[in-house]
Design a protein around this motif. Structure first.
Motif, PDB file in Angstrom:
ATOM      1  N   LEU A   7       0.853  -1.195   0.000  1.00 23.17           N
ATOM      2  CA  LEU A   7       0.000   0.000   0.000  1.00 23.17           C
ATOM      3  C   LEU A   7       0.885   1.241   0.000  1.00 23.17           C
ATOM      4  CD1 LEU A   7      -2.347  -1.070   2.959  1.00 23.17           C
ATOM      5  CD2 LEU A   7      -2.932  -1.214   0.545  1.00 23.17           C
ATOM      6  N   GLU A   8       0.430   2.287  -0.698  1.00 21.34           N
ATOM      7  CA  GLU A   8       1.172   3.546  -0.661  1.00 21.34           C
ATOM      8  C   GLU A   8       0.212   4.710  -0.459  1.00 21.34           C
ATOM      9  OE1 GLU A   8       4.906   2.339  -3.570  1.00 21.34           O
ATOM     10  OE2 GLU A   8       4.172   4.385  -3.519  1.00 21.34           O
ATOM     11  N   PHE A   9       0.656   5.671   0.294  1.00 19.62           N
ATOM     12  CA  PHE A   9      -0.189   6.832   0.596  1.00 19.62           C
ATOM     13  C   PHE A   9       0.615   8.117   0.463  1.00 19.62           C
ATOM     14  CE2 PHE A   9      -1.376   3.242   3.244  1.00 19.62           C
ATOM     15  CZ  PHE A   9      -2.744   3.136   3.055  1.00 19.62           C
ATOM     16  N   GLU A  10      -0.013   9.136  -0.101  1.00 14.59           N
ATOM     17  CA  GLU A  10       0.552  10.482  -0.058  1.00 14.59           C
ATOM     18  C   GLU A  10       0.037  11.143   1.207  1.00 14.59           C
ATOM     19  OE1 GLU A  10       2.691  11.985  -1.985  1.00 14.59           O
ATOM     20  OE2 GLU A  10       2.818  10.401  -3.495  1.00 14.59           O
ATOM     21  N   VAL A  11       0.913  11.763   1.950  1.00 11.28           N
ATOM     22  CA  VAL A  11       0.502  12.481   3.159  1.00 11.28           C
ATOM     23  C   VAL A  11       0.689  13.980   2.897  1.00 11.28           C
ATOM     24  CG1 VAL A  11       0.953  12.851   5.616  1.00 11.28           C
ATOM     25  CG2 VAL A  11       1.154  10.547   4.636  1.00 11.28           C
ATOM     26  N   ALA A  12      -0.406  14.715   2.971  1.00 11.43           N
ATOM     27  CA  ALA A  12      -0.350  16.146   2.650  1.00 11.43           C
ATOM     28  C   ALA A  12       0.236  16.940   3.814  1.00 11.43           C
ATOM     29  CB  ALA A  12      -1.748  16.650   2.323  1.00 11.43           C
ATOM     30  N   GLY A  13       1.067  17.906   3.493  1.00 18.24           N
ATOM     31  CA  GLY A  13       1.669  18.739   4.529  1.00 18.24           C
ATOM     32  C   GLY A  13       0.698  19.760   5.088  1.00 18.24           C
ATOM     33  N   ASN A  14       0.837  20.046   6.376  1.00 18.86           N
ATOM     34  CA  ASN A  14       0.043  21.095   7.041  1.00 18.86           C
ATOM     35  C   ASN A  14      -1.454  20.915   6.895  1.00 18.86           C
ATOM     36  OD1 ASN A  14       2.456  22.547   7.797  1.00 18.86           O
ATOM     37  ND2 ASN A  14       2.616  23.043   5.627  1.00 18.86           N
ATOM     38  N   ASN A  15      -1.881  19.703   6.665  1.00 19.19           N
ATOM     39  CA  ASN A  15      -3.319  19.453   6.510  1.00 19.19           C
ATOM     40  C   ASN A  15      -3.788  18.521   7.629  1.00 19.19           C
ATOM     41  OD1 ASN A  15      -5.869  18.646   5.823  1.00 19.19           O
ATOM     42  ND2 ASN A  15      -5.438  18.441   3.634  1.00 19.19           N
ATOM     43  N   PHE A  16      -4.431  19.134   8.621  1.00 22.99           N
ATOM     44  CA  PHE A  16      -4.853  18.337   9.773  1.00 22.99           C
ATOM     45  C   PHE A  16      -6.229  17.709   9.567  1.00 22.99           C
ATOM     46  CE2 PHE A  16      -1.522  20.974  11.431  1.00 22.99           C
ATOM     47  CZ  PHE A  16      -0.796  20.064  12.171  1.00 22.99           C
ATOM     48  N   VAL A  17      -6.867  18.045   8.444  1.00 25.57           N
ATOM     49  CA  VAL A  17      -8.155  17.407   8.144  1.00 25.57           C
ATOM     50  C   VAL A  17      -7.923  15.990   7.637  1.00 25.57           C
ATOM     51  CG1 VAL A  17     -10.245  17.523   6.735  1.00 25.57           C
ATOM     52  CG2 VAL A  17      -9.248  19.629   7.643  1.00 25.57           C
ATOM     53  N   ALA A  63       3.947   7.436   2.573  1.00 21.86           N
ATOM     54  CA  ALA A  63       3.970   6.254   3.437  1.00 21.86           C
ATOM     55  C   ALA A  63       3.894   5.013   2.552  1.00 21.86           C
ATOM     56  CB  ALA A  63       2.802   6.286   4.411  1.00 21.86           C
ATOM     57  N   ILE A  64       4.875   4.135   2.701  1.00 21.11           N
ATOM     58  CA  ILE A  64       4.920   2.905   1.903  1.00 21.11           C
ATOM     59  C   ILE A  64       4.792   1.735   2.878  1.00 21.11           C
ATOM     60  CG2 ILE A  64       6.319   1.532   0.306  1.00 21.11           C
ATOM     61  CD1 ILE A  64       7.747   4.492  -0.051  1.00 21.11           C
ATOM     62  N   VAL A  65       3.769   0.935   2.662  1.00 22.16           N
ATOM     63  CA  VAL A  65       3.427  -0.089   3.651  1.00 22.16           C
ATOM     64  C   VAL A  65       3.403  -1.465   2.993  1.00 22.16           C
ATOM     65  CG1 VAL A  65       1.626  -0.860   5.257  1.00 22.16           C
ATOM     66  CG2 VAL A  65       2.030   1.591   4.934  1.00 22.16           C
ATOM     67  N   ASP A  66       4.095  -2.413   3.587  1.00 15.44           N
ATOM     68  CA  ASP A  66       4.044  -3.800   3.114  1.00 15.44           C
ATOM     69  C   ASP A  66       3.598  -4.695   4.262  1.00 15.44           C
ATOM     70  OD1 ASP A  66       5.061  -3.937   0.273  1.00 15.44           O
ATOM     71  OD2 ASP A  66       6.609  -2.713   1.217  1.00 15.44           O
ATOM     72  N   ILE A  67       2.503  -5.389   4.020  1.00 12.29           N
ATOM     73  CA  ILE A  67       1.949  -6.258   5.064  1.00 12.29           C
ATOM     74  C   ILE A  67       2.227  -7.713   4.704  1.00 12.29           C
ATOM     75  CG2 ILE A  67      -0.141  -6.916   6.326  1.00 12.29           C
ATOM     76  CD1 ILE A  67      -1.338  -4.180   5.399  1.00 12.29           C
ATOM     77  N   TYR A  68       2.951  -8.389   5.578  1.00 14.32           N
ATOM     78  CA  TYR A  68       3.247  -9.812   5.409  1.00 14.32           C
ATOM     79  C   TYR A  68       2.378 -10.610   6.380  1.00 14.32           C
ATOM     80  CZ  TYR A  68       7.379  -7.962   3.037  1.00 14.32           C
ATOM     81  OH  TYR A  68       8.222  -7.288   2.190  1.00 14.32           O
ATOM     82  N   ARG A  69       2.467 -11.930   6.294  1.00 16.08           N
ATOM     83  CA  ARG A  69       1.663 -12.791   7.166  1.00 16.08           C
ATOM     84  C   ARG A  69       1.971 -12.528   8.640  1.00 16.08           C
ATOM     85  NH1 ARG A  69       2.726 -17.088   9.691  1.00 16.08           N
ATOM     86  NH2 ARG A  69       4.761 -17.309   8.708  1.00 16.08           N
TER      87      ARG A  69
END
Lengths: 141, 106
Positions: A7-17, A63-69
């Motif tokens: 999974l990959e996510f962009e995290v926006a700066g200065n955005n608390f919403v 954020a780069i996320v790898d989920i294993y067993r």
């Protein structure tokens, strides 16, 4: 599940919403996969702290996320100002957050310490002026 | 303790109740979100005067049982919306944090 769920996510700066959105998605995914609530809580806390750090200090990141067993690997990358003294930044209570950030309830100097506390492996690589990469591993129990 | 008993003890107003049967176990008082994240137990009552949207994110991720806004604090509009959107328990009381803890029975 021998291969990772990526999974990959962009995290926006200065955005608390939108802050916390990536952590919430990962939490929901782990719940769906039947990961224990104890492990989910560790991941959620560590990842949210990391997300918030990127929102506050780095103008956002990825954020780069790898989920294993048996574990999850979370890599948080930003192109922010970097951390000049990592040992100092890891000290409980040390914070460079502004008063306006404190007014939001952040800046207690517990972000990085919490990330370290709630993960089984924790690594920070940082270069001033270039950015920071945090790698965290939580082994599922 | 069930939320309804907590509401009675604190003479609290309901902002959102997601799960009326949820058992609330123990509590934690705090306004610094990272400290709360690190220390609030799962299913706890979280006593706070912090009322912005990040409170909902922290409550969700740490899985506390109910947010208890004290000192007559109301949720700001974004928190008010978020506790309904993500459907988590949130109540408000005119009692101070100190008195709310004493009267909660938790």
């Amino acid at each position: 599940m021998s291969e990772a769920l990526h999974l990959e996510f962009e995290v926006a700066g200065n955005n608390f919403v939108s802050a916390g959105g990536a952590s919430d998605e990962v939490k929901k995914t782990l719940k769906m996969l039947g990961v224990s609530t104890a492990s989910i809580r560790k991941v959620a806390i560590a990842m949210y702290e990391g997300e918030i750090n990127m929102v506050i200090h780095a103008g956002g990141g990825r954020a780069i996320v790898d989920i294993y067993r048996d574990r999850i690997v979370i890599v948080l990358q930003d192109n922010g100002p970097g951390i000049p003294d990592i040992d100092l930044a890891l000290t409980e209570g040390y914070s460079t957050a502004t008063d306006s950030i404190r007014d939001l309830g952040f800046g207690a100097g517990m972000g990085l310490p919490n990330m370290k506390k709630y993960t089984d492996e924790f690594k920070i690589e940082s270069e001033v002026g270039k950015g920071t990469t945090v790698t965290m591993v939580v082994n599922f129990v | 303790m069930k939320i309804n008993d907590l509401i009675k003890n604190l003479n609290a107003d309901i902002i959102n109740i997601a799960d009326v049967d949820r058992e609330i176990v123990g509590g934690y008082c705090g306004d610094f979100l990272s400290v709360v994240m690190g220390k609030a137990p799962e299913s706890a009552g979280w006593f706070t005067i912090m009322n912005n949207q990040n409170v909902a994110a922290v409550a969700t991720l740490t899985d506390v049982g109910v947010i208890i806004l004290c000192d007559g604090v109301k949720p700001d509009p974004l928190l008010d919306k978020k506790v309904r959107d993500v459907d988590i328990n949130c109540i408000t009381t005119s009692l101070s944090v100190f008195d709310a803890v004493k009267k909660s029975g938790l």
